[in-house]
Design an enzyme around this catalytic site. Sequence first.
Site, PDB file in Angstrom:
ATOM      1  N   GLN A 188      -0.433  15.495  -5.324  1.00  0.00           N
ATOM      2  CA  GLN A 188      -0.904  14.150  -4.975  1.00  0.00           C
ATOM      3  C   GLN A 188      -2.365  14.084  -5.400  1.00  0.00           C
ATOM      4  O   GLN A 188      -3.201  14.763  -4.819  1.00  0.00           O
ATOM      5  CB  GLN A 188      -0.755  13.905  -3.469  1.00  0.00           C
ATOM      6  CG  GLN A 188      -1.513  12.708  -2.935  1.00  0.00           C
ATOM      7  CD  GLN A 188      -1.136  11.383  -3.598  1.00  0.00           C
ATOM      8  OE1 GLN A 188       0.027  11.121  -3.884  1.00  0.00           O
ATOM      9  NE2 GLN A 188      -2.132  10.545  -3.878  1.00  0.00           N
ATOM     10  N   PRO A 207       3.234  12.494   1.884  1.00  0.00           N
ATOM     11  CA  PRO A 207       2.338  11.842   2.844  1.00  0.00           C
ATOM     12  C   PRO A 207       2.187  10.329   2.679  1.00  0.00           C
ATOM     13  O   PRO A 207       1.598   9.682   3.539  1.00  0.00           O
ATOM     14  CB  PRO A 207       0.996  12.541   2.608  1.00  0.00           C
ATOM     15  CG  PRO A 207       1.063  13.031   1.204  1.00  0.00           C
ATOM     16  CD  PRO A 207       2.498  13.360   0.942  1.00  0.00           C
ATOM     17  N   GLY A 229       3.868   6.349   1.330  1.00  0.00           N
ATOM     18  CA  GLY A 229       5.086   5.605   1.072  1.00  0.00           C
ATOM     19  C   GLY A 229       5.436   5.762  -0.394  1.00  0.00           C
ATOM     20  O   GLY A 229       6.551   6.125  -0.755  1.00  0.00           O
ATOM     21  N   GLU A 254       1.794   5.569  -7.379  1.00  0.00           N
ATOM     22  CA  GLU A 254       2.117   4.930  -8.655  1.00  0.00           C
ATOM     23  C   GLU A 254       1.906   5.827  -9.877  1.00  0.00           C
ATOM     24  O   GLU A 254       1.327   5.391 -10.868  1.00  0.00           O
ATOM     25  CB  GLU A 254       1.273   3.664  -8.775  1.00  0.00           C
ATOM     26  CG  GLU A 254      -0.260   3.887  -8.879  1.00  0.00           C
ATOM     27  CD  GLU A 254      -0.994   3.937  -7.555  1.00  0.00           C
ATOM     28  OE1 GLU A 254      -0.376   4.287  -6.533  1.00  0.00           O
ATOM     29  OE2 GLU A 254      -2.203   3.648  -7.538  1.00  0.00           O
ATOM     30  N   HIS A 290       5.737  -2.726  -5.259  1.00  0.00           N
ATOM     31  CA  HIS A 290       4.305  -2.417  -5.159  1.00  0.00           C
ATOM     32  C   HIS A 290       3.917  -1.349  -6.188  1.00  0.00           C
ATOM     33  O   HIS A 290       2.985  -1.544  -6.976  1.00  0.00           O
ATOM     34  CB  HIS A 290       3.988  -1.949  -3.734  1.00  0.00           C
ATOM     35  CG  HIS A 290       2.565  -1.554  -3.534  1.00  0.00           C
ATOM     36  ND1 HIS A 290       1.629  -2.383  -2.959  1.00  0.00           N
ATOM     37  CD2 HIS A 290       1.900  -0.415  -3.833  1.00  0.00           C
ATOM     38  CE1 HIS A 290       0.457  -1.775  -2.921  1.00  0.00           C
ATOM     39  NE2 HIS A 290       0.595  -0.566  -3.441  1.00  0.00           N
ATOM     40  N   GLU A 291       4.637  -0.249  -6.189  1.00  0.00           N
ATOM     41  CA  GLU A 291       4.256   0.844  -7.101  1.00  0.00           C
ATOM     42  C   GLU A 291       4.439   0.417  -8.561  1.00  0.00           C
ATOM     43  O   GLU A 291       3.632   0.756  -9.420  1.00  0.00           O
ATOM     44  CB  GLU A 291       5.046   2.117  -6.793  1.00  0.00           C
ATOM     45  CG  GLU A 291       4.933   2.618  -5.342  1.00  0.00           C
ATOM     46  CD  GLU A 291       3.520   2.703  -4.799  1.00  0.00           C
ATOM     47  OE1 GLU A 291       2.563   2.847  -5.590  1.00  0.00           O
ATOM     48  OE2 GLU A 291       3.358   2.595  -3.559  1.00  0.00           O
ATOM     49  N   HIS A 297       1.549  -1.580  -9.855  1.00  0.00           N
ATOM     50  CA  HIS A 297       0.390  -0.773 -10.269  1.00  0.00           C
ATOM     51  C   HIS A 297       0.424  -0.444 -11.763  1.00  0.00           C
ATOM     52  O   HIS A 297      -0.598  -0.051 -12.329  1.00  0.00           O
ATOM     53  CB  HIS A 297       0.347   0.544  -9.488  1.00  0.00           C
ATOM     54  CG  HIS A 297      -0.328   0.466  -8.149  1.00  0.00           C
ATOM     55  ND1 HIS A 297      -1.627   0.031  -7.997  1.00  0.00           N
ATOM     56  CD2 HIS A 297       0.108   0.810  -6.908  1.00  0.00           C
ATOM     57  CE1 HIS A 297      -1.953   0.110  -6.703  1.00  0.00           C
ATOM     58  NE2 HIS A 297      -0.919   0.575  -6.025  1.00  0.00           N
ATOM     59  N   GLU A 310      -5.554  -2.034  -5.236  1.00  0.00           N
ATOM     60  CA  GLU A 310      -4.566  -2.284  -4.186  1.00  0.00           C
ATOM     61  C   GLU A 310      -4.408  -3.759  -3.809  1.00  0.00           C
ATOM     62  O   GLU A 310      -3.307  -4.195  -3.475  1.00  0.00           O
ATOM     63  CB  GLU A 310      -4.882  -1.449  -2.944  1.00  0.00           C
ATOM     64  CG  GLU A 310      -4.818   0.064  -3.192  1.00  0.00           C
ATOM     65  CD  GLU A 310      -3.447   0.572  -3.645  1.00  0.00           C
ATOM     66  OE1 GLU A 310      -2.449  -0.165  -3.480  1.00  0.00           O
ATOM     67  OE2 GLU A 310      -3.385   1.703  -4.163  1.00  0.00           O
ATOM     68  N   ASP A 325     -11.265   8.497   0.885  1.00  0.00           N
ATOM     69  CA  ASP A 325     -10.132   8.293   1.785  1.00  0.00           C
ATOM     70  C   ASP A 325     -10.502   7.466   3.023  1.00  0.00           C
ATOM     71  O   ASP A 325      -9.694   6.689   3.521  1.00  0.00           O
ATOM     72  CB  ASP A 325      -9.647   9.674   2.246  1.00  0.00           C
ATOM     73  CG  ASP A 325      -8.152   9.808   2.128  1.00  0.00           C
ATOM     74  OD1 ASP A 325      -7.589   9.185   1.206  1.00  0.00           O
ATOM     75  OD2 ASP A 325      -7.556  10.517   2.959  1.00  0.00           O
ATOM     76  N   TYR A 341      -5.986  -3.709   0.629  1.00  0.00           N
ATOM     77  CA  TYR A 341      -4.656  -4.246   0.336  1.00  0.00           C
ATOM     78  C   TYR A 341      -4.549  -5.720   0.723  1.00  0.00           C
ATOM     79  O   TYR A 341      -4.224  -6.570  -0.085  1.00  0.00           O
ATOM     80  CB  TYR A 341      -3.590  -3.470   1.126  1.00  0.00           C
ATOM     81  CG  TYR A 341      -3.393  -2.041   0.691  1.00  0.00           C
ATOM     82  CD1 TYR A 341      -4.289  -1.054   1.073  1.00  0.00           C
ATOM     83  CD2 TYR A 341      -2.312  -1.669  -0.090  1.00  0.00           C
ATOM     84  CE1 TYR A 341      -4.118   0.273   0.690  1.00  0.00           C
ATOM     85  CE2 TYR A 341      -2.125  -0.341  -0.476  1.00  0.00           C
ATOM     86  CZ  TYR A 341      -3.021   0.621  -0.086  1.00  0.00           C
ATOM     87  OH  TYR A 341      -2.853   1.920  -0.465  1.00  0.00           O
TER      88      TYR A 341
HETATM   89  N1  BES Z   1      -1.919   4.195  -4.404  1.00  0.00           N
HETATM   90  C1  BES Z   1      -1.347   4.056  -3.119  1.00  0.00           C
HETATM   91  C2  BES Z   1      -1.268   5.343  -2.337  1.00  0.00           C
HETATM   92  C3  BES Z   1      -2.602   5.993  -2.074  1.00  0.00           C
HETATM   93  C4  BES Z   1      -3.673   5.255  -1.627  1.00  0.00           C
HETATM   94  C5  BES Z   1      -2.761   7.345  -2.238  1.00  0.00           C
HETATM   95  C6  BES Z   1      -4.884   5.872  -1.389  1.00  0.00           C
HETATM   96  C7  BES Z   1      -3.969   7.954  -2.007  1.00  0.00           C
HETATM   97  C8  BES Z   1      -5.038   7.218  -1.582  1.00  0.00           C
HETATM   98  C9  BES Z   1       0.052   3.452  -3.186  1.00  0.00           C
HETATM   99  O1  BES Z   1       0.211   2.520  -4.203  1.00  0.00           O
HETATM  100  C10 BES Z   1       0.279   2.716  -1.888  1.00  0.00           C
HETATM  101  O2  BES Z   1      -0.441   1.803  -1.637  1.00  0.00           O
HETATM  102  N2  BES Z   1       1.256   3.133  -1.106  1.00  0.00           N
HETATM  103  C11 BES Z   1       1.568   2.522   0.162  1.00  0.00           C
HETATM  104  C12 BES Z   1       2.778   1.655   0.067  1.00  0.00           C
HETATM  105  C13 BES Z   1       2.519   0.244  -0.265  1.00  0.00           C
HETATM  106  C14 BES Z   1       3.826  -0.541  -0.253  1.00  0.00           C
HETATM  107  C15 BES Z   1       1.509  -0.418   0.629  1.00  0.00           C
HETATM  108  C16 BES Z   1       1.908   3.609   1.152  1.00  0.00           C
HETATM  109  O3  BES Z   1       1.933   4.778   0.738  1.00  0.00           O
HETATM  110  O4  BES Z   1       2.149   3.315   2.300  1.00  0.00           O
HETATM  111 ZN    ZN Z   2      -0.814   0.766  -3.949  1.00  0.00          ZN
END
Ligand code: BES
Ligand code: ZN
Length: 626
Positions: free
Chosen positions: A156, A287, A289, A292, A316-317, A320, A339, A397, A405
């Site tokens: 990741q 870890p 959802g 991308e 969503h993915e 991206h 996002e 983070d 978002y």
């Molecule tokens: N890019 C993100 C996941 C991410 C964000 C990883 C920040 C590391 C740091 C991914 O596109 C995402 O937003 N995933 C969401 C699901 C989405 C439908 C809101 C998630 O993992 O919950």
């Molecule tokens: Zn995302």
Amino acid sequence: MKPKILLATFLLTACTVDAPDTARAPSAVEVADIHSYARPGEARVTHVALDLTPDFEARRITGRARLAIERVEGADSVILDTDDLTILSVTTPAGDSLHHRLGEGDAILGEPLIVHLAEGGDTIVIEYRTSPDAAALQWLEPAQTSGGRLPFLFTQGQAILTRSWVPTQDSPGIRQTYEAVVRVPAGMRAVMSAELLTPEGESVAGGTAYRFRLDQPVPPYLIALAVGDLAFAEIGPRSGVWAEPDVAGAAADEFAEVEEMIDAAERLYGPYRWGRYDILVLPPSFPFGGMENPRLTFATPTILAGDRSLVSLVAHELAHSWSGNLVTNATWSDFWLNEGFTTYIETRLMEELRGREYADMLRQLGRQDLQETISDLGGPSAPDTRLHLDLAGRNPDDGMTSIAYEKGAAFLQTVESVVGRERLDAFLRRYFDEHAFEPMTAERFLEYMHANLFETEQEAARVRAEEWVFEPGLPDNAPVIRSAAFAQVDTQVAAFESGAPPRELDTGDWSTHEWLRFLRALPDTLSAGQLEALDGAFGFTKSGNSEILFAWLRIAIRNRYEPALPALEQFLTTQGRRKFIAPLYEDLAATDWGAPLARSIYARARPTYHAVTANTVDQILDRRPE
Ligand code: BES
Ligand code: ZN
């Protein structure tokens, strides 16, 4: 506000207009990234060639990285990002060793690797080993997989974790093409966010080698690898699913609409530029959802609801592939450019597939998340409710909340409400096209929008884009979202509150999202009798839908509904999706009776969580005294 933007815009323009005869490295965008040690204006990595051998016993990857470097005249070194890597050697391709040193470490950023370059030598070769604690890697025991037969490894990268398994310049503004050969034990398969050149694998000493290549330049956070007992199930001509053999079929069925999604996205935002679009369904400890990774979205199995009710995550993915992977936030301060746009597009794609009513439910739930996040962060004047974040001294983070978002999406909804869909769609399509494979900043985006979207000053004044991006809180010109379906749900909640027994409520053919609305709209405090009646009527504790179960478990904790505790424990110990895990521990830790329970569950579950999830829960539980 205005002068600041103008100044930034000026600087950027000055940097990005490349006069070919200048001594600068071509296409380096000099937006300082405080989360990388790299100095791309002097020397930058343009291509990464990896040779990787994962060792499941030692929980290490032994690797060789051959990096192609572009540098300005006079630059005699290149600075890379590393985190907890053991550097065995740094040489020229001919094997001559190059002087190098690891600089002083930083808890967030890792350690810079400074390599002195040979005269005219633009390729360096690094032999290295990852640490068993590498933040990007999760090594799973066979028991943590659904087949239970073979171990599993996945990476990741986002936001700044790639440096813990690949020594390169780990900044979202520094794009690199990549290729890899991955040597895995016999019976296992490797997949990557790249084109698979050897579908059958090649027999090598000790196992099988798989070769990959990605010709489109990407930021390193999008380099991704998974190794395990993986099978493929086709969905459409350019899409399919990778998963453990016993999961692949069901996953392909759950995601059957993906080809339609790609078509819808191309109609709206222009060609899909990555070739194939496959989805890797990971073991439940993943870890997030979804992630991308180009050509190969990584996804949690918790969206396999059996009824396609959670596939907006795939939308969503996939989105991206335009917002994020094609046009990328230059630094993590502008994470919202990835996002927020993606969340906006996600609902547009779902609207294409399932209609307006469905999309409005998603939007409405998102808006509710936004309101809650603003209040959790301390209200509308809290600095972290800004879209453009100040991340100085922080782990990126920390800034990654629903603000990026949902406030990001609300901003684009506002723009849409002022200029209309047709013009916004055309504008976004052109934006992705003209900035494809480039990093983007808030300032640069705003400048582009002022130049290419707004037709009058009045339009710009109605949108108030600078306020949206640089000020905290939710501006009051955000369009109100109405969902007729949710209005009906709210009526039923009201009936319940005035004493109607759950069995008599009109919940006819409610979809997952209506149930989520229902659960969120219930009063904070419920009696044991009410909880039992709800559970008896609707079977929430036994729900196989992860989102519904999660919403219910929060209610159960809040009201200490003991019959749900075994299901809670089961949920916390069988999947590691941070979005579910963290709030549940938080809710438990906030109560006298729940805090010890949280600790005892965590003591058992922690070894099964990815570092990303474990670090978050560590913070939640450590902050509160025993
Ligand atoms: N890019 C993100 C996941 C991410 C964000 C990883 C920040 C590391 C740091 C991914 O596109 C995402 O937003 N995933 C969401 C699901 C989405 C439908 C809101 C998630 O993992 O919950
Ligand atoms: Zn995302």
